[in-house]
Design a protein around this motif. Sequence first.
Motif, PDB file in Angstrom:
ATOM      1  N   TYR A 170       0.880  -1.165   0.000  1.00 36.24           N
ATOM      2  CA  TYR A 170       0.000   0.000   0.000  1.00 36.24           C
ATOM      3  C   TYR A 170       0.913   1.209   0.000  1.00 36.24           C
ATOM      4  O   TYR A 170       1.481   1.540   1.049  1.00 36.24           O
ATOM      5  N   GLY A 171       1.111   1.831  -1.133  1.00 35.68           N
ATOM      6  CA  GLY A 171       2.067   2.937  -1.230  1.00 35.68           C
ATOM      7  C   GLY A 171       3.441   2.431  -0.845  1.00 35.68           C
ATOM      8  O   GLY A 171       3.905   1.408  -1.356  1.00 35.68           O
ATOM      9  N   SER A 172       4.052   3.104   0.125  1.00 39.73           N
ATOM     10  CA  SER A 172       5.416   2.707   0.505  1.00 39.73           C
ATOM     11  C   SER A 172       5.413   1.588   1.560  1.00 39.73           C
ATOM     12  O   SER A 172       6.454   1.065   1.926  1.00 39.73           O
ATOM     13  N   LEU A 173       4.208   1.238   2.053  1.00 36.10           N
ATOM     14  CA  LEU A 173       4.118   0.193   3.085  1.00 36.10           C
ATOM     15  C   LEU A 173       3.940  -1.187   2.445  1.00 36.10           C
ATOM     16  O   LEU A 173       3.081  -1.350   1.584  1.00 36.10           O
ATOM     17  N   THR A 174       4.756  -2.136   2.879  1.00 33.77           N
ATOM     18  CA  THR A 174       4.561  -3.505   2.396  1.00 33.77           C
ATOM     19  C   THR A 174       3.795  -4.259   3.476  1.00 33.77           C
ATOM     20  O   THR A 174       4.359  -4.651   4.496  1.00 33.77           O
ATOM     21  N   ALA A 175       2.478  -4.405   3.269  1.00 37.45           N
ATOM     22  CA  ALA A 175       1.605  -4.997   4.297  1.00 37.45           C
ATOM     23  C   ALA A 175       1.871  -6.492   4.435  1.00 37.45           C
ATOM     24  O   ALA A 175       1.819  -7.043   5.542  1.00 37.45           O
ATOM     25  N   VAL A 176       2.149  -7.149   3.298  1.00 37.75           N
ATOM     26  CA  VAL A 176       2.516  -8.576   3.303  1.00 37.75           C
ATOM     27  C   VAL A 176       3.733  -8.706   2.399  1.00 37.75           C
ATOM     28  O   VAL A 176       3.709  -8.290   1.240  1.00 37.75           O
ATOM     29  N   ASP A 177       4.799  -9.248   2.969  1.00 39.26           N
ATOM     30  CA  ASP A 177       6.105  -9.193   2.304  1.00 39.26           C
ATOM     31  C   ASP A 177       6.645 -10.611   2.042  1.00 39.26           C
ATOM     32  O   ASP A 177       7.157 -11.247   2.960  1.00 39.26           O
TER      33      ASP A 177
END
Length: 248
Positions: A14-21
Motif C-alpha cells: 500500500y504505497g510505501s508500506l509492504t503490508a505482506v512481504d
Amino acid sequence: MTALLTAEAVTRRYGSLTAVDRVTLRITEGERHALIGPNGAGKTTLLDLIGGATRVDAGRIGFAGRDVTRLGPARRARIGIGRIHQRPAVWPSLTALENVEVAAWRRVGGLRGVATPGRFRGRLREPALALLDRVGLTEVATSAAGHLSHGQRRQLEIAMALAGEPRLLLLDEPAAGLSSVEVQRLVTLLSNLSREVSVLLVEHRLDLVYTLADTVTVLHDGRHVATGGPAEIRDSPEVRRAYAEAVR
Ligand SMILES: Nc1ncnc2c1ncn2[C@@H]1O[C@H](COP(=O)(O)OP(=O)(O)OP(=O)(O)O)[C@@H](O)[C@H]1O
Ligand SMILES: [Mg+2]
C-alpha cells in the motif's frame, strides 16, 4: 499430506508500506492453521489475498491443485474458499434464517439461485435451520440480522460461510466481541468441524489458538517469522521477540 492451499512468496503493498512481504504459507487437507502476530502484522491482508478480495502484487496462490492467483473472490468462493470478516458482514434487513439461505442459494444456483429462490428454498430450509442450531441461533432465526448482537452476527456469518460448504474456511478474529458462553460455543463448533474442512484462523486470543490449531504461523511487519506446532511457537524466542517489539 496433500496441500490444499499454497501461498508462495505473496506480497501486497500500500504505497510505501509492504503490508505482506513475500509470505509463504501451506495448508494441508483438514489442517487447522492459525495465523498470529501483533496489530498491523498483515494477517487480514493475507486472508484478503487468499480469499481474493485483494490482488497480490507478487507471488502466487494455489488452491486444490489450481492456480487461483488471478481469480476474483466470487470464483474462489465457488471453488471452496469461505470467509468470515473481522467485522461481520450480513444482510441486515433479512432474517438470520434468510441470510443462511441466501448463502446456500449462491452455492446451489449462483445468482440464478438468488433470483429464483422458490425453486431452491424448500431444499435449503432444513440445512439452514440445522446450521443456525449449530451456531446457537435457533431462537433468533426469524429476527432481522440487523437487530442481532455483535456476537450473534458473528455466529451468523460462520453459519453463512458453512452453508457454502467450503473446503477452506478463513476466519478473521471470530472470537472478538463474543461473550464467554459464545466463545465456548465457537470452540466447540470449530473442534467438531469435519476434517473435510481446513481452517485458517486469525485470532488474538492465544489460548484459543493453542487449543484449536495444529500449526501456527507468526507474522510481524508483513513478514513471516515462524511456522510450527503450538508448543514450539509458544516457546520460540523469535516469536516472543516479535510480540515484545510490538508492545514496546
Ligand atoms: N486498504 C489499505 N490501505 C492502506 N493500508 C492498509 C490497507 N489495508 C491494510 N493496510 C495496512 O497494512 C498493514 C497490515 O494491516 P492488516 O489489517 O493486514 O493487519 P492485521 O495483522 O490484520 O492487524 P489487526 O491485528 O490490527 O487486525 C497495516 O499497517 C495497515 O494499516
Ligand atoms: Mg486484522
